[in-house]
Design a protein around this motif. Structure first.
Motif, PDB file in Angstrom:
ATOM      1  N   GLY A 145       0.761  -1.237   0.000  1.00  0.00           N
ATOM      2  CA  GLY A 145       0.000   0.000   0.000  1.00  0.00           C
ATOM      3  C   GLY A 145       0.792   1.287   0.000  1.00  0.00           C
ATOM      4  O   GLY A 145       0.208   2.378   0.065  1.00  0.00           O
ATOM      5  N   LEU A 146       2.115   1.220  -0.064  1.00  0.00           N
ATOM      6  CA  LEU A 146       2.931   2.440  -0.072  1.00  0.00           C
ATOM      7  C   LEU A 146       3.045   3.010  -1.481  1.00  0.00           C
ATOM      8  O   LEU A 146       3.078   2.263  -2.458  1.00  0.00           O
ATOM      9  CB  LEU A 146       4.335   2.130   0.441  1.00  0.00           C
ATOM     10  CG  LEU A 146       4.481   1.747   1.918  1.00  0.00           C
ATOM     11  CD1 LEU A 146       5.917   1.290   2.181  1.00  0.00           C
ATOM     12  CD2 LEU A 146       4.133   2.928   2.812  1.00  0.00           C
ATOM     13  N   PRO A 147       3.131   4.339  -1.605  1.00  0.00           N
ATOM     14  CA  PRO A 147       3.456   4.925  -2.911  1.00  0.00           C
ATOM     15  C   PRO A 147       4.827   4.423  -3.358  1.00  0.00           C
ATOM     16  O   PRO A 147       5.725   4.199  -2.533  1.00  0.00           O
ATOM     17  CB  PRO A 147       3.485   6.429  -2.628  1.00  0.00           C
ATOM     18  CG  PRO A 147       2.691   6.606  -1.381  1.00  0.00           C
ATOM     19  CD  PRO A 147       2.907   5.355  -0.568  1.00  0.00           C
ATOM     20  N   ARG A 148       5.025   4.249  -4.665  1.00  0.00           N
ATOM     21  CA  ARG A 148       6.278   3.696  -5.168  1.00  0.00           C
ATOM     22  C   ARG A 148       7.482   4.541  -4.757  1.00  0.00           C
ATOM     23  O   ARG A 148       8.536   4.010  -4.407  1.00  0.00           O
ATOM     24  CB  ARG A 148       6.216   3.545  -6.693  1.00  0.00           C
ATOM     25  CG  ARG A 148       7.461   2.877  -7.306  1.00  0.00           C
ATOM     26  CD  ARG A 148       7.240   2.552  -8.767  1.00  0.00           C
ATOM     27  NE  ARG A 148       6.185   1.577  -8.932  1.00  0.00           N
ATOM     28  CZ  ARG A 148       6.355   0.262  -8.857  1.00  0.00           C
ATOM     29  NH1 ARG A 148       7.563  -0.231  -8.586  1.00  0.00           N
ATOM     30  NH2 ARG A 148       5.351  -0.569  -9.036  1.00  0.00           N
ATOM     31  N   ALA A 149       7.344   5.858  -4.793  1.00  0.00           N
ATOM     32  CA  ALA A 149       8.461   6.731  -4.425  1.00  0.00           C
ATOM     33  C   ALA A 149       8.848   6.530  -2.963  1.00  0.00           C
ATOM     34  O   ALA A 149      10.036   6.521  -2.610  1.00  0.00           O
ATOM     35  CB  ALA A 149       8.097   8.193  -4.683  1.00  0.00           C
ATOM     36  N   THR A 150       7.848   6.365  -2.103  1.00  0.00           N
ATOM     37  CA  THR A 150       8.118   6.141  -0.682  1.00  0.00           C
ATOM     38  C   THR A 150       8.785   4.790  -0.462  1.00  0.00           C
ATOM     39  O   THR A 150       9.756   4.669   0.300  1.00  0.00           O
ATOM     40  CB  THR A 150       6.811   6.210   0.128  1.00  0.00           C
ATOM     41  OG1 THR A 150       6.211   7.489  -0.063  1.00  0.00           O
ATOM     42  CG2 THR A 150       7.070   5.990   1.608  1.00  0.00           C
ATOM     43  N   ALA A 151       8.279   3.757  -1.141  1.00  0.00           N
ATOM     44  CA  ALA A 151       8.872   2.425  -1.025  1.00  0.00           C
ATOM     45  C   ALA A 151      10.326   2.441  -1.501  1.00  0.00           C
ATOM     46  O   ALA A 151      11.194   1.797  -0.906  1.00  0.00           O
ATOM     47  CB  ALA A 151       8.061   1.415  -1.829  1.00  0.00           C
ATOM     48  N   SER A 152      10.593   3.208  -2.555  1.00  0.00           N
ATOM     49  CA  SER A 152      11.961   3.314  -3.082  1.00  0.00           C
ATOM     50  C   SER A 152      12.880   3.988  -2.077  1.00  0.00           C
ATOM     51  O   SER A 152      14.000   3.526  -1.819  1.00  0.00           O
ATOM     52  CB  SER A 152      11.967   4.094  -4.403  1.00  0.00           C
ATOM     53  OG  SER A 152      11.240   3.418  -5.394  1.00  0.00           O
ATOM     54  N   GLU A 153      12.412   5.098  -1.492  1.00  0.00           N
ATOM     55  CA  GLU A 153      13.247   5.820  -0.524  1.00  0.00           C
ATOM     56  C   GLU A 153      13.538   4.959   0.704  1.00  0.00           C
ATOM     57  O   GLU A 153      14.678   4.912   1.185  1.00  0.00           O
ATOM     58  CB  GLU A 153      12.551   7.113  -0.108  1.00  0.00           C
ATOM     59  CG  GLU A 153      13.385   7.954   0.857  1.00  0.00           C
ATOM     60  CD  GLU A 153      12.730   9.279   1.199  1.00  0.00           C
ATOM     61  OE1 GLU A 153      13.322  10.036   1.981  1.00  0.00           O
ATOM     62  OE2 GLU A 153      11.627   9.564   0.680  1.00  0.00           O
ATOM     63  N   LEU A 154      12.533   4.267   1.194  1.00  0.00           N
ATOM     64  CA  LEU A 154      12.711   3.399   2.360  1.00  0.00           C
ATOM     65  C   LEU A 154      13.727   2.292   2.061  1.00  0.00           C
ATOM     66  O   LEU A 154      14.612   1.990   2.876  1.00  0.00           O
ATOM     67  CB  LEU A 154      11.377   2.779   2.761  1.00  0.00           C
ATOM     68  CG  LEU A 154      10.325   3.721   3.380  1.00  0.00           C
ATOM     69  CD1 LEU A 154       8.984   3.008   3.474  1.00  0.00           C
ATOM     70  CD2 LEU A 154      10.778   4.195   4.756  1.00  0.00           C
ATOM     71  N   THR A 155      13.601   1.696   0.900  1.00  0.00           N
ATOM     72  CA  THR A 155      14.459   0.565   0.542  1.00  0.00           C
ATOM     73  C   THR A 155      15.902   0.993   0.324  1.00  0.00           C
ATOM     74  O   THR A 155      16.839   0.385   0.852  1.00  0.00           O
ATOM     75  CB  THR A 155      13.920  -0.124  -0.724  1.00  0.00           C
ATOM     76  OG1 THR A 155      12.583  -0.575  -0.489  1.00  0.00           O
ATOM     77  CG2 THR A 155      14.785  -1.312  -1.101  1.00  0.00           C
ATOM     78  N   VAL A 156      16.099   2.043  -0.460  1.00  0.00           N
ATOM     79  CA  VAL A 156      17.456   2.473  -0.796  1.00  0.00           C
ATOM     80  C   VAL A 156      18.209   2.936   0.447  1.00  0.00           C
ATOM     81  O   VAL A 156      19.375   2.586   0.660  1.00  0.00           O
ATOM     82  CB  VAL A 156      17.428   3.580  -1.867  1.00  0.00           C
ATOM     83  CG1 VAL A 156      18.826   4.177  -2.073  1.00  0.00           C
ATOM     84  CG2 VAL A 156      16.908   3.029  -3.188  1.00  0.00           C
ATOM     85  N   GLN A 157      17.549   3.715   1.302  1.00  0.00           N
ATOM     86  CA  GLN A 157      18.223   4.184   2.512  1.00  0.00           C
ATOM     87  C   GLN A 157      18.512   3.028   3.464  1.00  0.00           C
ATOM     88  O   GLN A 157      19.550   2.999   4.128  1.00  0.00           O
ATOM     89  CB  GLN A 157      17.388   5.248   3.218  1.00  0.00           C
ATOM     90  CG  GLN A 157      18.018   5.791   4.494  1.00  0.00           C
ATOM     91  CD  GLN A 157      19.411   6.379   4.273  1.00  0.00           C
ATOM     92  OE1 GLN A 157      19.677   6.983   3.243  1.00  0.00           O
ATOM     93  NE2 GLN A 157      20.302   6.202   5.248  1.00  0.00           N
ATOM     94  N   THR A 158      17.616   2.062   3.516  1.00  0.00           N
ATOM     95  CA  THR A 158      17.847   0.885   4.355  1.00  0.00           C
ATOM     96  C   THR A 158      19.060   0.110   3.862  1.00  0.00           C
ATOM     97  O   THR A 158      19.904  -0.331   4.663  1.00  0.00           O
ATOM     98  CB  THR A 158      16.602  -0.021   4.355  1.00  0.00           C
ATOM     99  OG1 THR A 158      15.497   0.707   4.900  1.00  0.00           O
ATOM    100  CG2 THR A 158      16.835  -1.279   5.171  1.00  0.00           C
ATOM    101  N   LEU A 159      19.165  -0.055   2.557  1.00  0.00           N
ATOM    102  CA  LEU A 159      20.317  -0.741   1.975  1.00  0.00           C
ATOM    103  C   LEU A 159      21.605   0.018   2.271  1.00  0.00           C
ATOM    104  O   LEU A 159      22.613  -0.567   2.697  1.00  0.00           O
ATOM    105  CB  LEU A 159      20.122  -0.870   0.462  1.00  0.00           C
ATOM    106  CG  LEU A 159      21.287  -1.463  -0.326  1.00  0.00           C
ATOM    107  CD1 LEU A 159      21.455  -2.937   0.019  1.00  0.00           C
ATOM    108  CD2 LEU A 159      21.060  -1.299  -1.824  1.00  0.00           C
ATOM    109  N   TYR A 160      21.578   1.323   2.078  1.00  0.00           N
ATOM    110  CA  TYR A 160      22.756   2.152   2.326  1.00  0.00           C
ATOM    111  C   TYR A 160      23.170   2.089   3.798  1.00  0.00           C
ATOM    112  O   TYR A 160      24.350   1.946   4.134  1.00  0.00           O
ATOM    113  CB  TYR A 160      22.464   3.596   1.921  1.00  0.00           C
ATOM    114  CG  TYR A 160      23.621   4.542   2.117  1.00  0.00           C
ATOM    115  CD1 TYR A 160      24.654   4.603   1.195  1.00  0.00           C
ATOM    116  CD2 TYR A 160      23.684   5.369   3.236  1.00  0.00           C
ATOM    117  CE1 TYR A 160      25.722   5.469   1.381  1.00  0.00           C
ATOM    118  CE2 TYR A 160      24.745   6.233   3.435  1.00  0.00           C
ATOM    119  CZ  TYR A 160      25.757   6.284   2.505  1.00  0.00           C
ATOM    120  OH  TYR A 160      26.813   7.129   2.693  1.00  0.00           O
TER     121      TYR A 160
END
Length: 266
Positions: free
Chosen positions: A190-205
């Motif tokens: 249910g997350l917007p794609r941009a939000t899901a992307s930001e959460l994922t990339v920062q978590t990986l970093y």
């Protein structure tokens, strides 16, 4: 010191850009590609010289072979004899052995085989080097300095290069694959794609930074996140059920095997 980069694809043009950021004089960098329009485009974009392969090699102190593996034999057959005796030849083509290069360049030429990865685009590459039989210590240091412009560098025996290709050479593709899946999961939840992307990339970093800065084994760090009976444990159980760990091992074995097949095609 003149650096001739043969092959103006992604890695070749990335190396040009990184060398300029590292302070190399544009006048000392020559680029060449079998597609003339590509040579002209990269040369104009970076303010370096764009020449034919023969002209680029003539007088070059370092010749970087950044062509596709399947194009290497033809390139060396046509122009290998033009490489100077005192020049360093640095190959960043996957699966091409130092023996393959030395047999086509003649006796005594210093050859270094390298396996960088696409994180060179942001100066965070992991590059591994293997020296040829005739490579001098000074030429090896020069290769380390050159690829140090795009990230970290290690030197090891050539027998390990297939494993390097499977882990760090192809590694960004695996990471991007996992990131894609995590983003899609966020959208599914249910997350917007941009939000899901930001959460994922920062978590990986953040996770990568933790491993680098703490020096702790990933198992220890994973256990710190995995509270008994918690959400992480539930997720990890599903990954184990689907044999994700085994799938990664199998995938990297396939990559190493393919790298060895490319080398065997010598």
């Amino acid at each position: 010191m003149t650096i001739a980069i043969l092959g103006a694809g992604v890695m070749g043009s990335t190396l040009v850009s990184a060398l300029l950021r590292a302070g190399r004089d544009p006048a000392d960098i020559v680029v060449s590609d079998k597609v003339t329009a590509r040579t002209e485009q990269v040369a104009a974009q970076h303010g370096v010289r764009g020449l034919s392969a023969a002209e680029a090699i003539d007088g070059a102190d370092i010749v970087v072979l950044a062509v596709k593996p399947q194009d290497m034999a033809a390139l060396l057959e046509d122009f290998g004899g033009l490489v100077g005796r005192d020049a360093l030849v640095l190959s960043i083509a996957a699966g091409i052995s130092t023996d393959f290069l030395e047999r086509r360049l003649g006796d005594g030429v210093s050859v270094v085989r390298a396996m960088p990865n696409t994180a060179a685009l942001v100066d965070q590459a992991m590059s591994a080097l293997a020296r040829g039989r005739h490579c001098t210590d000074e030429h090896l240091r020069e290769a380390e300095r050159l690829l140090g412009a795009v990230g970290a560098v290690i030197t090891l025996d050539e027998q390990h290069m297939d494993a390097v290709t499977a882990i760090s050479g192809s590694g960004p593709a695996y990471i991007f694959f996992v990131v894609e899946a995590m983003i899609e999961a966020g959208v599914l939840l249910g997350l917007p794609r941009a939000t899901a992307s930001e959460l994922t990339v920062q978590t990986l970093y953040g996770a990568a930074t933790m491993m680098r800065e703490t020096g702790q084994h990933p198992t220890v760090l994973r256990e710190q996140v995995s509270s008994p009976g918690g959400t992480s444990v539930a997720a990890l159980r599903k990954l184990e059920d689907h044999k994700v760990r085994a799938a990664f091992l199998t995938a990297m074995e396939a990559a190493a095997r393919r790298s060895a097949e490319l080398s065997a095609s010598d």
